[in-house]
Every structure is written in C-alpha cells, then in structure tokens.
Design a protein around this motif. Sequence first.
Motif, PDB file in Angstrom:
ATOM      1  N   GLY A  61      18.529  67.793  39.887  1.00 39.08           N
ATOM      2  CA  GLY A  61      17.729  67.708  41.142  1.00 39.08           C
ATOM      3  C   GLY A  61      17.263  69.046  41.127  1.00 39.08           C
ATOM      4  O   GLY A  61      16.078  69.076  41.812  1.00 39.08           O
ATOM      5  N   ALA A  62      17.599  69.963  40.342  1.00 37.05           N
ATOM      6  CA  ALA A  62      17.194  71.359  40.489  1.00 37.05           C
ATOM      7  C   ALA A  62      15.759  71.419  39.674  1.00 37.05           C
ATOM      8  O   ALA A  62      15.499  70.447  38.898  1.00 37.05           O
ATOM      9  N   ASN A  63      15.128  72.322  39.552  1.00 34.82           N
ATOM     10  CA  ASN A  63      14.050  72.662  38.703  1.00 34.82           C
ATOM     11  C   ASN A  63      13.787  74.068  38.173  1.00 34.82           C
ATOM     12  O   ASN A  63      14.210  75.001  38.892  1.00 34.82           O
ATOM     13  N   LEU A  64      12.946  74.191  37.183  1.00 39.51           N
ATOM     14  CA  LEU A  64      12.483  75.305  36.712  1.00 39.51           C
ATOM     15  C   LEU A  64      10.979  75.501  36.813  1.00 39.51           C
ATOM     16  O   LEU A  64      10.203  74.326  36.843  1.00 39.51           O
ATOM     17  N   PHE A  65      10.342  76.722  37.133  1.00 35.58           N
ATOM     18  CA  PHE A  65       9.036  76.889  37.257  1.00 35.58           C
ATOM     19  C   PHE A  65       8.788  77.967  36.236  1.00 35.58           C
ATOM     20  O   PHE A  65       9.201  79.035  36.243  1.00 35.58           O
ATOM     21  N   ILE A  66       7.960  77.454  35.162  1.00 33.01           N
ATOM     22  CA  ILE A  66       7.906  78.391  34.036  1.00 33.01           C
ATOM     23  C   ILE A  66       6.317  78.900  34.329  1.00 33.01           C
ATOM     24  O   ILE A  66       5.259  78.016  34.050  1.00 33.01           O
ATOM     25  N   GLN A  67       5.968  80.260  34.373  1.00 30.00           N
ATOM     26  CA  GLN A  67       4.864  80.902  34.422  1.00 30.00           C
ATOM     27  C   GLN A  67       4.505  81.845  33.428  1.00 30.00           C
ATOM     28  O   GLN A  67       4.850  83.061  33.817  1.00 30.00           O
ATOM     29  N   PRO A  68       3.439  81.626  32.441  1.00 32.92           N
ATOM     30  CA  PRO A  68       3.226  82.597  31.584  1.00 32.92           C
ATOM     31  C   PRO A  68       2.118  83.660  32.321  1.00 32.92           C
ATOM     32  O   PRO A  68       1.258  83.022  32.795  1.00 32.92           O
ATOM     33  N   THR A  69       2.065  84.928  32.160  1.00 33.11           N
ATOM     34  CA  THR A  69       1.152  85.876  32.392  1.00 33.11           C
ATOM     35  C   THR A  69       0.749  86.552  31.418  1.00 33.11           C
ATOM     36  O   THR A  69       1.432  86.498  30.273  1.00 33.11           O
ATOM     37  N   GLU A  70      -0.250  87.521  31.688  1.00 40.28           N
ATOM     38  CA  GLU A  70      -0.668  88.391  30.589  1.00 40.28           C
ATOM     39  C   GLU A  70       0.426  89.477  30.010  1.00 40.28           C
ATOM     40  O   GLU A  70       0.540  89.601  28.948  1.00 40.28           O
ATOM     41  N   ALA A  71       1.037  89.927  31.111  1.00 40.81           N
ATOM     42  CA  ALA A  71       2.349  91.108  30.606  1.00 40.81           C
ATOM     43  C   ALA A  71       3.503  90.242  30.217  1.00 40.81           C
ATOM     44  O   ALA A  71       4.315  90.836  29.350  1.00 40.81           O
ATOM     45  N   LEU A  72       4.086  89.247  30.930  1.00 36.42           N
ATOM     46  CA  LEU A  72       5.266  88.740  30.464  1.00 36.42           C
ATOM     47  C   LEU A  72       5.301  87.505  31.053  1.00 36.42           C
ATOM     48  O   LEU A  72       4.107  86.623  31.643  1.00 36.42           O
ATOM     49  N   ILE A  73       6.590  86.520  30.722  1.00 39.86           N
ATOM     50  CA  ILE A  73       6.967  85.146  31.300  1.00 39.86           C
ATOM     51  C   ILE A  73       7.919  85.053  32.298  1.00 39.86           C
ATOM     52  O   ILE A  73       8.851  85.785  32.083  1.00 39.86           O
ATOM     53  N   VAL A  74       7.402  84.630  33.621  1.00 39.35           N
ATOM     54  CA  VAL A  74       8.515  84.461  34.425  1.00 39.35           C
ATOM     55  C   VAL A  74       9.098  83.010  34.524  1.00 39.35           C
ATOM     56  O   VAL A  74       8.317  81.995  34.704  1.00 39.35           O
ATOM     57  N   ILE A  75      10.280  82.786  34.651  1.00 39.35           N
ATOM     58  CA  ILE A  75      11.068  81.504  34.924  1.00 39.35           C
ATOM     59  C   ILE A  75      11.869  81.623  36.199  1.00 39.35           C
ATOM     60  O   ILE A  75      12.635  82.270  36.116  1.00 39.35           O
ATOM     61  N   ASP A  76      11.507  80.656  37.217  1.00 40.15           N
ATOM     62  CA  ASP A  76      12.326  80.769  38.347  1.00 40.15           C
ATOM     63  C   ASP A  76      12.847  79.571  38.343  1.00 40.15           C
ATOM     64  O   ASP A  76      12.592  78.321  38.142  1.00 40.15           O
TER      65      ASP A  76
END
Length: 400
Positions: free
Chosen positions: A282-297
């Motif tokens: 029931g948890a989740n990941l949020f994957i956000q690519p940006t110009e400089a790096l990739i953030v996964i929450d």
Amino acid sequence: MDNRFITTLENNIVYCALLDNRDQLIEIHPEQISQHSIIGNIYIGKVSNVVKGINATFVNIGLDKDVFLQIEEGQYFIYTNDKSSTDSPKIGDELLIQITKDFYMSKAATATSMISLTGRYSVLTYKKSFIGISSKVKKIQERYRLKNIYNNVLNDEYGFIIRTNAVDISEDDLLKECDMLIATFNRIREVGKFRKSYQCVYKEPQNYIRLIRDLYKNNVDVYVFDDEGLYNCAKDYFNDDFYNNISDRFELRTDTNNLYTLLGFNAKIEKALQDKVWLNSGANLFIQPTEALIVIDVNTSKSVGKKNFEDTVYAINIEAAKEIARQMRLRNLSGIIIIDFIDMQVEAHNKQLLDTLEAIFLEDRIKTTLVDMTPLGLVEVTRKKADKNIYDKFKDLRKN
C-alpha cells in the motif's frame, strides 16, 4: 529463474522485453524497424573541422550532420594512409571512428577513435593492451582462470575486457570468440585502407540481437519470437558453437495473437511511464527525473502497519528497495539517483537496507554503484548511462 526474453513486432516497431516469472517487465527496448541505431557502427570519416580550444574535431561520415570526436592525451587513431597512430587529426585526414552516442535533437552524434568490438564473452579494445575483467566476477579462482586464458591472446595492438558471461565457459569457446573478434578487427583495418570516405565498414547487429548477446547467460531461460523474419535472423546470428547453443532456447510462436497483445505490453508500458508506483503493502514510490539528477521518494501512503512502527517502516523500505532496483532497470535511469527512504531509527535496519540494495544492484547488467547514505538519510546511487531512458525512447516513437 524462469525469465523470458520476448521479441515482438507491432506496427513496424520491434519490442524487446525481459519478463520475470510473474510476467513483470524487467527491461523494455523499442526500436522502429526502419530506424536502427548507429551506436557501435564504424565509419571511414573525413575530418571537417578542428576546434583546438576544446580539443575536439568534427568528422564527416556522409550523414546529414558531422559527428563530434573528442581528442585526449594518449589517444590513438587508425588512419587510412600511413600517418602515425599517435598523430592528432588535421582537416582532410581520413580515419576510422566508432559511434558512441546517437544524434539526438540538435546534438551531434559522438564518436571515438579507440575502436572496440563486443562479443558475448569479451570486448576487444584497440590499443588498450591489458586484460580487464568485470567486477561482477567475484570468485578469485575464476578471475585467475579467465585472465590466464586471455593473456595468451594479448598483444600491443589490442586487449580484452572479460564480461560476466564468460564465467564457467570453456577455454575453447572463449578463444573461438577471441579469434572471431581479432579477425573482424583486422578485416576492418584492412578494408579501411582501400574504401572511400563516408562508408560504414562495420555495422552492429539490430538491437534485439545485441540484447540477446549482452544479457547474462543465466538470466534468460527462453527467447520467444512472434515474427519469423526476426526469429530466422537470430538463429543465423547465433548458430556458432561459441554461443553455447543459445539458439536451442529460441521459440517461434505464430499461432496466436502477437505477443505484444497477448502479454498486455501496452498497459505495461503505460504503467512504466507513470511517476507513481504502488507497492503491494500500500506504500508507493514517486519517481521524478530532473535535468541534474533523478529523485525517488518512498511514501507510506495507504500502508497498514504492525503495532511496532519501526518494524513497519523497515518492511516498507526493504520492499521499496527491491522495486526501486527493478524500476531503475526498467526505466533505464542513469546518472545521479537520490532515494529518500522513510526514516528509520535503528542503525542495523539502515545497514540491512543498504546491503539489500547492493545485492540487488549486482543483478543489473548496467554498472550501478551504491555510494552511501547521507546524514540526512538520503541514499546516493549512480548508474552508468548506456542508452536513452524509457521516457525519451517512447517520446521519440510517438513523434514518428
């Protein structure tokens, strides 16, 4: 392991996918049948411009745009005349170059003069006269055996990088492939002497052939095709003994809907392009690519925990770590990746989390390095760029 490698043709696009035993995507690679990548191809190019300020040249290979060739200290070149291999290129020089990165939008393709030829078990490297070995080969005895075998074919003109696929392969099979790579390299050099500029003297096989060649031998149990032409090409390419009878695991299925429809690829691809990934807890990941790096929450979201909050968070983070490793490979994420796991107070849990990530990263055929956990609890990871990510690949396909 029950992994399957699927090659399916849909609307003139070849989709190659690695699926696990639950039919989850591990990797997905689309390529238009009429637009093959030029990465790995070797051309006779003519130097059109030299830019001394950035130690670079631009080389005409007969395409719409020139390609970018960086010049570095200690670099060698293969000229079509008798010019020394250590001399820097000048305008008008003809030389062999190998494409390392495709044209993309307004950016030029990039190339190298340090030619390499990739086999299933090793990579021949021009003028790098040493034996390298994949860090994923862990057994000391096997590393020693492999290095001894390849030392027998080492010379001043080329060396070899031993791939993970070479583990437990017989000396005869390894040397057969070495002989093939050496013969190909010598033929390319010879052909370059009498062919005219702007010609391709070596062409990498189609993407699905390269993927079959490059996937670790123990990662795939069966290779399934739904197009007879693609199947026959693969059978022809892998018919040599040193490919360890891999073609025995090829299957052709043309008696049902194509595999793209049968395995629900459209839904799987759309899911892989979404920012949010739901976990079984029931948890989740949020994957956000940006110009400089990739953030996964990592978020607890709908997760219903146990009485002990620390144990709940630990379980979610371990589940998230396994899914993050799969998503990084599926989406072909590269560069700097920052993962924000849910904070844990028990130091042993943090160590186990990092150990879990490190172990899973070893299954990735692309080099992935766990750097550390920062004082703020952010996990730093780097992954080598080997191709476009999934977002760019499907963006390009949908343009055409």
